[in-house]
Design an enzyme around this catalytic site. Sequence first.
Site, PDB file in Angstrom:
ATOM      1  N   ALA A 121       0.811  -1.209   0.000  1.00 19.91           N
ATOM      2  CA  ALA A 121       0.000   0.000   0.000  1.00 19.91           C
ATOM      3  C   ALA A 121       0.845   1.260   0.000  1.00 19.91           C
ATOM      4  O   ALA A 121       0.567   2.210  -0.719  1.00 19.91           O
ATOM      5  CB  ALA A 121      -0.933   0.000   1.213  1.00 19.91           C
ATOM      6  N   CYS A 122       1.892   1.288   0.836  1.00 15.87           N
ATOM      7  CA  CYS A 122       2.591   2.553   1.029  1.00 15.87           C
ATOM      8  C   CYS A 122       4.025   2.551   0.539  1.00 15.87           C
ATOM      9  O   CYS A 122       4.697   3.571   0.585  1.00 15.87           O
ATOM     10  CB  CYS A 122       2.573   2.956   2.501  1.00 15.87           C
ATOM     11  SG  CYS A 122       3.584   1.909   3.559  1.00 15.87           S
ATOM     12  N   GLY A 123       4.538   1.388   0.109  1.00 19.16           N
ATOM     13  CA  GLY A 123       5.918   1.377  -0.345  1.00 19.16           C
ATOM     14  C   GLY A 123       6.867   1.552   0.818  1.00 19.16           C
ATOM     15  O   GLY A 123       6.595   1.150   1.931  1.00 19.16           O
TER      16      GLY A 123
END
Length: 329
Positions: A121-123
Amino acid sequence: MKPRPSSDTRTEVVRVEGDSSSTRSDRVATEEPLEIRLRAGGKVAQLAVTMRTPGSDFELAAGFLHSEGVVCSADEIGAIRYCDDEAVDAEQMYNIVTVDLNSGRLPDVASLERHFFTSSACGVCGKASIDALEPRVDVIPSQGPIIVRELVESLPDKLRAKQGLFEKTGGLHAAGLFDANGAAMGIREDVGRHNAVDKLIGWALLQGRVPLSDTILMVSGRTSFEIVQKAAVAGIPIVCAVSAPSSLAIETAERFGMTLIGFVRDGRFNIYAGAERVALGAASSDDLASAEAGSLMVEGRPGVASGSLTGVEDREPQRDRAGAADYAG
Protein backbone atom coordinates in the site's frame (compact mmCIF):
# COMPACT_ATOMS: atom_id res chain seq x y z
CA MET A 1 8.19 -29.28 -2.74
CA LYS A 2 5.56 -26.59 -2.89
CA PRO A 3 5.03 -25.27 -6.42
CA ARG A 4 6.01 -21.68 -7.12
CA PRO A 5 3.05 -19.37 -6.38
CA SER A 6 1.14 -18.08 -9.36
CA SER A 7 0.42 -14.41 -10.04
CA ASP A 8 -3.30 -15.10 -9.70
CA THR A 9 -5.32 -17.33 -7.39
CA ARG A 10 -8.67 -19.03 -7.97
CA THR A 11 -11.37 -18.46 -5.36
CA GLU A 12 -15.12 -18.91 -4.92
CA VAL A 13 -17.37 -15.86 -4.72
CA VAL A 14 -21.06 -15.20 -4.26
CA ARG A 15 -22.13 -12.83 -7.00
CA VAL A 16 -25.14 -10.65 -6.25
CA GLU A 17 -27.12 -8.91 -8.99
CA GLY A 18 -30.35 -7.27 -7.90
CA ASP A 19 -32.51 -9.87 -6.17
CA SER A 20 -30.53 -12.85 -7.44
CA SER A 21 -27.25 -14.42 -6.30
CA SER A 22 -25.04 -17.23 -7.53
CA THR A 23 -21.80 -18.96 -6.57
CA ARG A 24 -19.05 -18.79 -9.13
CA SER A 25 -15.31 -19.25 -9.54
CA ASP A 26 -13.20 -16.12 -9.86
CA ARG A 27 -9.54 -15.16 -10.04
CA VAL A 28 -7.86 -12.62 -7.76
CA ALA A 29 -4.36 -11.19 -7.68
CA THR A 30 -2.03 -13.22 -5.48
CA GLU A 31 -0.43 -11.34 -2.60
CA GLU A 32 2.41 -12.94 -0.62
CA PRO A 33 5.43 -11.66 1.29
CA LEU A 34 8.85 -11.45 -0.32
CA GLU A 35 11.92 -11.29 1.91
CA ILE A 36 15.01 -9.77 0.31
CA ARG A 37 18.34 -10.95 1.68
CA LEU A 38 21.88 -9.83 0.91
CA ARG A 39 24.87 -12.17 0.87
CA ALA A 40 28.52 -11.11 0.72
CA GLY A 41 31.77 -12.22 2.31
CA GLY A 42 30.19 -15.40 3.64
CA LYS A 43 27.56 -13.44 5.58
CA VAL A 44 23.81 -13.11 5.01
CA ALA A 45 21.56 -10.26 6.17
CA GLN A 46 17.82 -9.69 5.85
CA LEU A 47 17.20 -6.33 4.21
CA ALA A 48 13.47 -5.96 3.55
CA VAL A 49 10.09 -7.65 3.48
CA THR A 50 7.45 -6.48 1.02
CA MET A 51 4.00 -7.74 0.13
CA ARG A 52 3.95 -8.41 -3.60
CA THR A 53 2.34 -10.30 -6.46
CA PRO A 54 4.62 -13.27 -7.31
CA GLY A 55 6.37 -12.88 -10.66
CA SER A 56 9.50 -10.97 -11.67
CA ASP A 57 10.73 -11.40 -8.09
CA PHE A 58 14.40 -11.07 -9.00
CA GLU A 59 13.69 -7.88 -10.92
CA LEU A 60 11.78 -6.58 -7.90
CA ALA A 61 14.75 -7.27 -5.63
CA ALA A 62 17.24 -5.66 -8.04
CA GLY A 63 15.03 -2.62 -8.58
CA PHE A 64 14.48 -2.16 -4.87
CA LEU A 65 18.21 -2.33 -4.15
CA HIS A 66 18.93 0.18 -6.90
CA SER A 67 16.19 2.58 -5.85
CA GLU A 68 17.46 2.57 -2.27
CA GLY A 69 21.13 3.05 -3.18
CA VAL A 70 22.39 -0.40 -2.21
CA VAL A 71 23.60 -1.09 -5.76
CA CYS A 72 24.23 1.30 -8.65
CA SER A 73 24.69 -1.15 -11.52
CA ALA A 74 24.26 -4.80 -12.44
CA ASP A 75 28.04 -5.24 -12.13
CA GLU A 76 27.62 -5.09 -8.35
CA ILE A 77 25.31 -8.13 -8.38
CA GLY A 78 26.86 -11.58 -8.67
CA ALA A 79 23.64 -13.61 -8.69
CA ILE A 80 20.04 -13.55 -7.56
CA ARG A 81 18.40 -16.77 -6.44
CA TYR A 82 15.51 -18.14 -4.47
CA CYS A 83 16.20 -19.43 -0.98
CA ASP A 84 18.71 -22.29 -0.79
CA ASP A 85 18.68 -22.49 3.02
CA GLU A 86 17.70 -26.02 3.99
CA ALA A 87 16.46 -24.75 7.34
CA VAL A 88 13.69 -22.75 5.67
CA ASP A 89 10.28 -24.35 5.33
CA ALA A 90 9.57 -25.50 1.78
CA GLU A 91 6.40 -23.39 1.68
CA GLN A 92 8.46 -20.22 2.07
CA MET A 93 11.39 -20.93 -0.26
CA TYR A 94 9.80 -18.99 -3.14
CA ASN A 95 9.08 -16.07 -0.84
CA ILE A 96 12.75 -15.44 -0.05
CA VAL A 97 15.22 -14.00 -2.56
CA THR A 98 18.95 -13.78 -1.88
CA VAL A 99 21.09 -11.27 -3.77
CA ASP A 100 24.81 -12.10 -3.90
CA LEU A 101 26.92 -8.94 -3.96
CA ASN A 102 30.28 -8.78 -5.71
CA SER A 103 31.68 -6.34 -3.15
CA GLY A 104 32.82 -9.07 -0.78
CA ARG A 105 31.20 -7.41 2.21
CA LEU A 106 27.71 -6.43 3.32
CA PRO A 107 26.64 -2.79 3.44
CA ASP A 108 25.78 -1.24 6.79
CA VAL A 109 22.34 -2.82 7.03
CA ALA A 110 21.67 -1.31 10.46
CA SER A 111 21.84 2.21 9.04
CA LEU A 112 19.44 1.26 6.24
CA GLU A 113 16.88 -0.94 7.95
CA ARG A 114 14.71 1.91 9.27
CA HIS A 115 13.86 2.64 5.62
CA PHE A 116 13.11 -0.93 4.64
CA PHE A 117 9.76 -1.85 6.16
CA THR A 118 7.55 -1.94 3.11
CA SER A 119 3.99 -2.79 2.17
CA SER A 120 2.06 -3.01 -1.06
CA ALA A 121 0.00 0.00 0.00
CA CYS A 122 2.59 2.55 1.03
CA GLY A 123 5.92 1.38 -0.34
CA VAL A 124 9.03 2.30 1.58
CA CYS A 125 8.05 4.10 4.78
CA GLY A 126 10.04 6.63 6.79
CA LYS A 127 12.05 8.11 3.94
CA ALA A 128 10.15 11.32 3.36
CA SER A 129 13.02 13.74 2.84
CA ILE A 130 14.08 14.89 -0.59
CA ASP A 131 17.44 15.84 0.89
CA ALA A 132 18.28 12.17 1.34
CA LEU A 133 18.25 11.75 -2.46
CA GLU A 134 20.70 14.51 -3.33
CA PRO A 135 23.94 12.57 -2.69
CA ARG A 136 22.99 9.95 -5.28
CA VAL A 137 20.75 11.72 -7.81
CA ASP A 138 21.96 14.12 -10.48
CA VAL A 139 19.68 16.84 -11.80
CA ILE A 140 18.33 15.53 -15.12
CA PRO A 141 19.45 17.61 -18.14
CA SER A 142 16.64 19.81 -19.43
CA GLN A 143 17.37 19.49 -23.15
CA GLY A 144 15.48 16.27 -23.77
CA PRO A 145 13.52 14.33 -24.60
CA ILE A 146 10.79 16.55 -26.07
CA ILE A 147 7.48 14.73 -26.45
CA VAL A 148 4.28 15.78 -28.21
CA ARG A 149 0.85 16.06 -26.62
CA GLU A 150 -0.56 13.17 -28.65
CA LEU A 151 2.13 10.86 -27.30
CA VAL A 152 1.19 11.67 -23.69
CA GLU A 153 -2.49 11.09 -24.45
CA SER A 154 -1.71 7.69 -26.00
CA LEU A 155 0.14 6.21 -23.01
CA PRO A 156 -2.85 5.07 -20.90
CA ASP A 157 -4.32 3.08 -23.78
CA LYS A 158 -0.95 1.50 -24.54
CA LEU A 159 -0.56 0.48 -20.92
CA ARG A 160 -4.12 -0.79 -20.67
CA ALA A 161 -3.77 -2.85 -23.86
CA LYS A 162 -1.15 -5.07 -22.18
CA GLN A 163 -3.07 -5.73 -18.98
CA GLY A 164 -3.22 -9.49 -19.45
CA LEU A 165 -3.28 -10.35 -15.75
CA PHE A 166 -5.57 -7.44 -14.94
CA GLU A 167 -8.07 -8.89 -17.39
CA LYS A 168 -8.15 -12.00 -15.17
CA THR A 169 -8.25 -10.31 -11.78
CA GLY A 170 -9.17 -6.62 -12.07
CA GLY A 171 -6.90 -5.80 -9.14
CA LEU A 172 -3.35 -4.84 -10.13
CA HIS A 173 -1.29 -1.71 -10.58
CA ALA A 174 0.84 -1.11 -13.66
CA ALA A 175 4.12 0.58 -14.51
CA GLY A 176 5.25 0.95 -18.11
CA LEU A 177 8.50 2.23 -19.59
CA PHE A 178 8.27 3.92 -23.00
CA ASP A 179 10.84 5.45 -25.30
CA ALA A 180 10.66 9.02 -26.60
CA ASN A 181 8.56 7.84 -29.58
CA GLY A 182 5.98 6.17 -27.33
CA ALA A 183 7.05 2.58 -28.00
CA ALA A 184 6.70 0.24 -25.01
CA MET A 185 10.05 -0.98 -23.68
CA GLY A 186 8.73 -2.95 -20.72
CA ILE A 187 5.64 -3.24 -18.55
CA ARG A 188 5.25 -4.79 -15.11
CA GLU A 189 2.39 -5.39 -12.67
CA ASP A 190 1.89 -5.84 -8.96
CA VAL A 191 -0.64 -5.32 -6.18
CA GLY A 192 1.67 -2.50 -5.07
CA ARG A 193 2.38 0.37 -7.44
CA HIS A 194 5.84 0.81 -5.95
CA ASN A 195 6.62 -2.86 -6.53
CA ALA A 196 5.57 -2.53 -10.17
CA VAL A 197 8.04 0.33 -10.61
CA ASP A 198 10.82 -1.61 -8.84
CA LYS A 199 10.20 -4.61 -11.11
CA LEU A 200 10.47 -2.38 -14.16
CA ILE A 201 13.64 -0.61 -13.00
CA GLY A 202 15.12 -3.95 -11.89
CA TRP A 203 14.55 -5.35 -15.37
CA ALA A 204 16.33 -2.37 -16.90
CA LEU A 205 19.18 -2.60 -14.38
CA LEU A 206 19.82 -6.28 -15.08
CA GLN A 207 19.73 -5.53 -18.82
CA GLY A 208 22.38 -2.82 -18.40
CA ARG A 209 20.00 -0.05 -19.50
CA VAL A 210 20.28 2.21 -16.45
CA PRO A 211 20.39 5.23 -16.43
CA LEU A 212 17.11 5.42 -18.31
CA SER A 213 17.55 8.79 -20.00
CA ASP A 214 15.18 9.62 -22.88
CA THR A 215 12.45 7.40 -21.42
CA ILE A 216 8.97 7.91 -19.99
CA LEU A 217 7.51 6.15 -16.95
CA MET A 218 3.73 5.70 -17.02
CA VAL A 219 1.95 4.48 -13.86
CA SER A 220 -1.64 3.44 -13.42
CA GLY A 221 -2.53 5.23 -10.19
CA ARG A 222 -1.44 8.30 -8.29
CA THR A 223 2.17 9.50 -8.16
CA SER A 224 3.73 9.57 -4.71
CA PHE A 225 7.14 10.71 -3.53
CA GLU A 226 8.41 7.11 -3.62
CA ILE A 227 7.58 6.66 -7.31
CA VAL A 228 9.26 9.91 -8.33
CA GLN A 229 12.21 8.99 -6.09
CA LYS A 230 12.67 5.67 -7.87
CA ALA A 231 12.41 7.34 -11.27
CA ALA A 232 14.93 10.01 -10.27
CA VAL A 233 17.50 7.46 -9.11
CA ALA A 234 17.07 5.57 -12.40
CA GLY A 235 17.50 8.76 -14.43
CA ILE A 236 13.97 8.75 -15.89
CA PRO A 237 13.18 12.32 -16.99
CA ILE A 238 9.38 12.08 -17.49
CA VAL A 239 6.80 10.51 -15.17
CA CYS A 240 3.14 10.30 -16.21
CA ALA A 241 0.16 8.98 -14.27
CA VAL A 242 -3.55 8.42 -14.68
CA SER A 243 -4.25 10.05 -11.33
CA ALA A 244 -2.86 12.89 -9.22
CA PRO A 245 0.61 13.49 -7.78
CA SER A 246 1.29 14.36 -4.16
CA SER A 247 2.82 17.66 -3.12
CA LEU A 248 6.11 15.96 -2.25
CA ALA A 249 6.16 14.20 -5.62
CA ILE A 250 5.88 17.61 -7.33
CA GLU A 251 8.60 19.10 -5.14
CA THR A 252 10.90 16.16 -5.88
CA ALA A 253 10.34 16.44 -9.62
CA GLU A 254 11.10 20.16 -9.51
CA ARG A 255 14.25 19.64 -7.44
CA PHE A 256 15.75 17.13 -9.88
CA GLY A 257 14.62 18.68 -13.15
CA MET A 258 11.99 16.07 -13.99
CA THR A 259 8.72 16.40 -15.90
CA LEU A 260 5.69 15.27 -13.89
CA ILE A 261 2.30 14.81 -15.58
CA GLY A 262 -0.94 13.71 -13.94
CA PHE A 263 -4.58 12.99 -14.78
CA VAL A 264 -3.66 11.63 -18.22
CA ARG A 265 -7.10 10.56 -19.42
CA ASP A 266 -9.97 11.57 -21.68
CA GLY A 267 -7.75 13.65 -23.96
CA ARG A 268 -6.37 15.90 -21.24
CA PHE A 269 -3.61 16.04 -18.64
CA ASN A 270 -1.97 18.35 -16.11
CA ILE A 271 1.74 19.22 -16.17
CA TYR A 272 2.95 19.79 -12.62
CA ALA A 273 6.67 20.20 -13.33
CA GLY A 274 8.98 20.37 -16.35
CA ALA A 275 6.48 21.66 -18.96
CA GLU A 276 9.39 22.49 -21.28
CA ARG A 277 9.64 18.80 -22.29
CA VAL A 278 6.11 18.75 -23.73
CA ALA A 279 5.55 20.27 -27.19
CA LEU A 280 2.10 21.75 -26.71
CA GLY A 281 1.57 23.21 -30.15
CA ALA A 282 -1.14 25.77 -29.53
CA ALA A 283 0.04 26.57 -25.99
CA SER A 284 1.36 30.11 -25.65
CA SER A 285 4.50 31.27 -23.93
CA ASP A 286 2.26 32.75 -21.22
CA ASP A 287 0.82 29.28 -20.64
CA LEU A 288 4.29 27.83 -20.21
CA ALA A 289 5.28 30.63 -17.88
CA SER A 290 2.21 29.99 -15.74
CA ALA A 291 3.42 26.44 -15.17
CA GLU A 292 6.19 27.89 -13.02
CA ALA A 293 3.61 28.82 -10.38
CA GLY A 294 1.32 25.81 -10.70
CA SER A 295 0.11 22.99 -12.89
CA LEU A 296 -0.60 23.50 -16.58
CA MET A 297 -3.78 21.84 -17.89
CA VAL A 298 -3.70 20.51 -21.44
CA GLU A 299 -6.88 19.47 -23.25
CA GLY A 300 -6.54 17.76 -26.58
CA ARG A 301 -9.02 16.54 -29.13
CA PRO A 302 -12.34 15.34 -27.69
CA GLY A 303 -12.96 11.62 -27.68
CA VAL A 304 -9.38 10.52 -26.92
CA ALA A 305 -10.25 8.20 -24.07
CA SER A 306 -7.67 6.71 -21.76
CA GLY A 307 -9.78 4.40 -19.63
CA SER A 308 -9.18 3.17 -16.09
CA LEU A 309 -5.90 1.45 -15.30
CA THR A 310 -4.82 -0.78 -12.49
CA GLY A 311 -2.02 -3.09 -13.67
CA VAL A 312 -0.14 -4.97 -16.37
CA GLU A 313 2.81 -7.19 -17.15
CA ASP A 314 4.17 -8.12 -20.53
CA ARG A 315 5.23 -11.65 -19.73
CA GLU A 316 4.53 -14.54 -17.39
CA PRO A 317 6.98 -15.07 -14.50
CA GLN A 318 9.85 -17.45 -15.18
CA ARG A 319 9.38 -20.93 -13.74
CA ASP A 320 12.76 -21.86 -12.31
CA ARG A 321 13.50 -24.35 -9.56
CA ALA A 322 14.25 -23.06 -6.08
CA GLY A 323 17.88 -22.16 -5.54
CA ALA A 324 18.63 -21.69 -9.23
CA ALA A 325 19.72 -18.23 -10.24
CA ASP A 326 17.47 -16.39 -12.72
CA TYR A 327 20.22 -13.83 -12.94
CA ALA A 328 23.97 -14.28 -12.76
CA GLY A 329 26.19 -11.28 -13.22
